[in-house]
Scaffold this motif. Structure first.
Motif, PDB file in Angstrom:
ATOM      1  N   LEU A 222       0.711  -1.138  -0.127  1.00 35.18           N
ATOM      2  CA  LEU A 222      -0.105   0.070  -0.048  1.00 35.18           C
ATOM      3  C   LEU A 222       0.860   1.291  -0.094  1.00 35.18           C
ATOM      4  O   LEU A 222       1.673   1.338   0.830  1.00 35.18           O
ATOM      5  CB  LEU A 222      -1.016  -0.017   1.067  1.00 35.18           C
ATOM      6  N   GLN A 223       0.522   2.040  -1.035  1.00 29.92           N
ATOM      7  CA  GLN A 223       1.248   3.406  -0.946  1.00 29.92           C
ATOM      8  C   GLN A 223      -0.010   4.542  -0.973  1.00 29.92           C
ATOM      9  O   GLN A 223      -0.968   4.420  -1.707  1.00 29.92           O
ATOM     10  CB  GLN A 223       1.888   3.910  -2.247  1.00 29.92           C
ATOM     11  N   ILE A 224       0.373   5.436  -0.211  1.00 27.71           N
ATOM     12  CA  ILE A 224      -0.654   6.472   0.211  1.00 27.71           C
ATOM     13  C   ILE A 224      -0.212   7.640  -1.099  1.00 27.71           C
ATOM     14  O   ILE A 224       0.757   8.400  -0.728  1.00 27.71           O
ATOM     15  CB  ILE A 224      -0.782   7.044   1.470  1.00 27.71           C
ATOM     16  N   MET A 230      -7.699   8.403   0.323  1.00 30.85           N
ATOM     17  CA  MET A 230      -6.916   7.709   1.367  1.00 30.85           C
ATOM     18  C   MET A 230      -5.993   8.448   2.111  1.00 30.85           C
ATOM     19  O   MET A 230      -5.714   8.339   3.230  1.00 30.85           O
ATOM     20  CB  MET A 230      -6.360   6.327   0.780  1.00 30.85           C
ATOM     21  N   ALA A 231      -5.394   9.416   1.410  1.00 29.58           N
ATOM     22  CA  ALA A 231      -4.333  10.423   1.695  1.00 29.58           C
ATOM     23  C   ALA A 231      -5.037  11.393   2.907  1.00 29.58           C
ATOM     24  O   ALA A 231      -4.296  11.637   4.055  1.00 29.58           O
ATOM     25  CB  ALA A 231      -3.833  11.337   0.632  1.00 29.58           C
ATOM     26  N   ILE A 239      -5.142   5.934   9.555  1.00 35.26           N
ATOM     27  CA  ILE A 239      -4.603   4.548   8.967  1.00 35.26           C
ATOM     28  C   ILE A 239      -3.149   4.840   8.988  1.00 35.26           C
ATOM     29  O   ILE A 239      -2.557   6.050   8.936  1.00 35.26           O
ATOM     30  CB  ILE A 239      -4.887   4.108   7.300  1.00 35.26           C
ATOM     31  N   SER A 240      -2.236   3.660   8.508  1.00 35.36           N
ATOM     32  CA  SER A 240      -0.962   3.562   8.703  1.00 35.36           C
ATOM     33  C   SER A 240      -0.482   2.750   7.389  1.00 35.36           C
ATOM     34  O   SER A 240      -1.023   2.019   6.845  1.00 35.36           O
ATOM     35  CB  SER A 240      -0.330   3.449  10.033  1.00 35.36           C
ATOM     36  N   LEU A 277       2.810  10.014  -0.364  1.00 33.49           N
ATOM     37  CA  LEU A 277       2.879  10.613   1.081  1.00 33.49           C
ATOM     38  C   LEU A 277       3.525   9.742   1.977  1.00 33.49           C
ATOM     39  O   LEU A 277       4.153   9.947   2.847  1.00 33.49           O
ATOM     40  CB  LEU A 277       1.247  10.793   1.293  1.00 33.49           C
ATOM     41  N   SER A 278       3.222   8.243   1.752  1.00 31.29           N
ATOM     42  CA  SER A 278       3.827   7.287   2.587  1.00 31.29           C
ATOM     43  C   SER A 278       3.626   5.968   1.892  1.00 31.29           C
ATOM     44  O   SER A 278       2.734   5.746   1.111  1.00 31.29           O
ATOM     45  CB  SER A 278       3.075   7.497   3.881  1.00 31.29           C
TER      46      SER A 278
END
Length: 313
Positions: A222-224, A230-231, A239-240, A277-278
Motif C-alpha cells: 500500500l502506497q498513500i 486515502m491520503a 490509517i498507517s 505521501l507514505s
C-alpha cells in the motif's frame, strides 16, 4: 519449487514471459482515454480511495493522444538501449474494457498494428466484462498474445467496501473464472496493507487467491498517494503504512502460501516519489527484490512451501 542455489524463491515473470514469446519483451503503457464506472457516476464519482492513475502513467505517453503515437514514443524510449526489443501494449490507466465494443476493437487493433508489438495486456475491473466483450476477447486470444489483468485488490468484502471499490470478491472470482474458461491468460492485482487488514488476514488471503484460475499475480504494498481519499485518512491519523522490514516479512510469508505455478509479476509497487505521501523507504525496486530473496532464503521460504492449493488444472 524448492530452495536451489542461484534460483529465485518465487516463479518470476521475466523468466516466464521470455519462455512465452522467445525474445526480450517490454510492456509499453497506453492511456486509451477511458474512464471507470467508479468515477463516471455509474457506481460512484469518488473512485477507489487509494487511486490516482497519474501515479503510474509513464512520462513517454503523457501529452500524447492516440494509441500508436504513445507506443512509438515508448519504443523510442526503450529501443535506444535494446534495438531488438519487442513490445506488449499495456492498456493500463483506468478500466480498459469499459467502453462500447466497437471502440475497444479500434483501440486494441491499432495497438496490434504497430510494428514490433507482439501482444497486448488489458487492465480492467471485474465488473467491466460483459458477455459481448468476453466473446471478443476469446476470439482475440486465438489471434495474438493476450493477458487480461483484473483488479482484485482484496478478497475481503469488508475491505472492498472500506476502499469504495464498488464490487465484492465474488465479482472478481466470477470474472477470473470466465476469462480462464476461454483459455485467456489472466492476471490479478492485490494490494497488501489495506486499512483494516492485519497480517493473519493477509496471509489467509494468499490461500484464497491460490484457488483462483490465475496465470499471473501482482503484489503491491500500500502506497498513500497525495490527493486521494486515502491520503486524507492518513493525514488524519486514521490509517498507517508498513515499514519496509515489516512488508518484507509479510510478502515473503504470503508468497510461501501461494501455489507454486502462479507467475509473480511484481512484489512491490513503485510510484513517482513526489506523489507518494507514505511510505518512503528510500529503496529502489531492484534492491527491494534482492532483500526479499535474501529474506526468503535465510528463512527457508519459497513459493508454494506452505500452500494448501498446490496447482491449478
Amino acid at each position: 519449487m524448492s530452495q536451489k542455489a542461484g534460483h529465485l524463491p518465487f516463479n518470476d515473470y521475466g523468466t516466464w514471459i521470455r519462455k512465452q514469446l522467445g525474445c526480450r519483451v517490454q510492456k509499453l503503457s497506453v492511456d486509451a482515454g477511458l474512464t471507470c464506472p467508479n468515477r463516471d457516476g455509474h457506481l460512484s464519482r469518488g473512485g477507489c480511495s487509494f487511486c490516482d492513475n497519474s501515479a503510474f502513467t509513464p512520462s513517454y505517453c503523457q501529452g500524447l493522444s492516440g494509441v500508436k503515437a504513445q507506443l512509438e514514443a515508448g519504443k523510442a524510449f526503450y529501443g535506444r538501449k535494446y534495438p531488438t526489443m519487442r513490445y506488449l501494449a499495456y492498456f493500463q490507466s483506468y478500466s480498459n474494457t469499459y467502453a462500447p465494443l466497437d471502440k475497444l476493437k479500434r483501440l486494441y487493433e491499432e495497438a496490434l498494428s504497430t510494428e514490433d508489438v507482439v501482444g497486448i495486456v488489458i487492465s480492467t475491473r471485474p465488473d467491466c466484462l460483459p458477455p459481448a466483450t468476453l466473446r471478443y476477447l476469446d476470439a482475440l486470444n486465438r489471434e495474438t498474445f493476450l493477458i487480461v489483468e483484473i483488479g482484485i485488490e482484496s478478497a475481503d468484502d469488508a475491505t472492498l467496501r472500506r476502499i469504495n471499490r464498488g464490487h465484492d470478491f465474488a465479482c472478481s472470482r466470477t470474472a477470473i473464472a470466465n476469462l480462464a474458461a476461454c483459455g485467456i491468460r489472466t492476471g490479478g492485482h492485490v494490494i497488501l496493507g489495506l486499512p483494516g487488514e492485519d497480517e493473519a488476514s493477509m496471509l489467509q488471503q494468499a490461500h484464497t487467491i491460490s484457488q483462483l484460475p490465475l496465470t499471473l499475480l501482482k503484489l503491491h504494498h500500500l502506497q498513500i498517494i497525495r490527493g486521494t481519499q486515502m491520503a486524507k485518512a492518513y493525514e488524519a491519523g486514521e490509517i498507517s503504512t508498513m515499514e519496509a522490514g515489516t512488508y518484507l516479512h509479510v510478502v515473503a510469508q504470503y508468497i510461501s502460501r501461494l501455489r507454486a505455478d502462479l507467475v509473480l509479476e511484481r512484489q512491490f509497487t513503485s510510484s513517482p516519489l513526489d506523489k507518494v505521501l507514505s511510505p518512503h523507504w528510500g529503496l529502489k525496486p531492484g534492491r527491494l527484490t534482492e532483500m526479499l530473496c535474501d529474506y526468503m532464503r535465510a528463512n527457508e521460504l519459497w513459493q508454494g512451501k506452505d500452500a494448501y492449493f498446490k496447482n491449478f488444472s
